[in-house]
Scaffold this motif. Structure first.
Motif: not given
Length: 99
Positions: A19-21, A34-53
């Protein structure tokens, strides 16, 4: 006993990081996040889904953008975290009642 809580706090930390990024670089796509955070794509996608919800971000054609609700939440976050820390410290400092 506290392992589940620890896992949830770690997940919350990741959601907050995403959310901060988003708020700092909006609009931003998932691959850039995912590049900025150094996280796998699927984890970022999950967080985005949660934050959007939760109504903290919304999708746009150019990428994710933070909502006004997210900005208000981030502004009050330090106070909420301080309250949680105080609760946890109270648990640590509680008398043992001669266990």
């Amino acid at each position: 006993m506290l392992e589940k809580l620890k896992t949830e706090i770690e997940l919350l930390g990741r959601h907050l990081e995403v959310l901060r990024v988003v708020a700092a670089h909006q609009p931003i796509g998932i691959m850039k996040l995912a590049d900025i955070l150094g996280l796998p794509y699927h984890r970022v996608r999950y967080s985005l889904r949660v934050l959007e919800g939760m109504g903290y971000i919304r999708a746009s054609s150019a990428g994710a953008v933070a909502t006004e609700r997210a900005l208000e939440y981030l502004n009050g976050l330090d106070t909420e975290i301080d309250e949680m820390i105080a609760l946890l410290e109270g648990m640590r400092d509680a008398p043992s009642h001669n266990l």
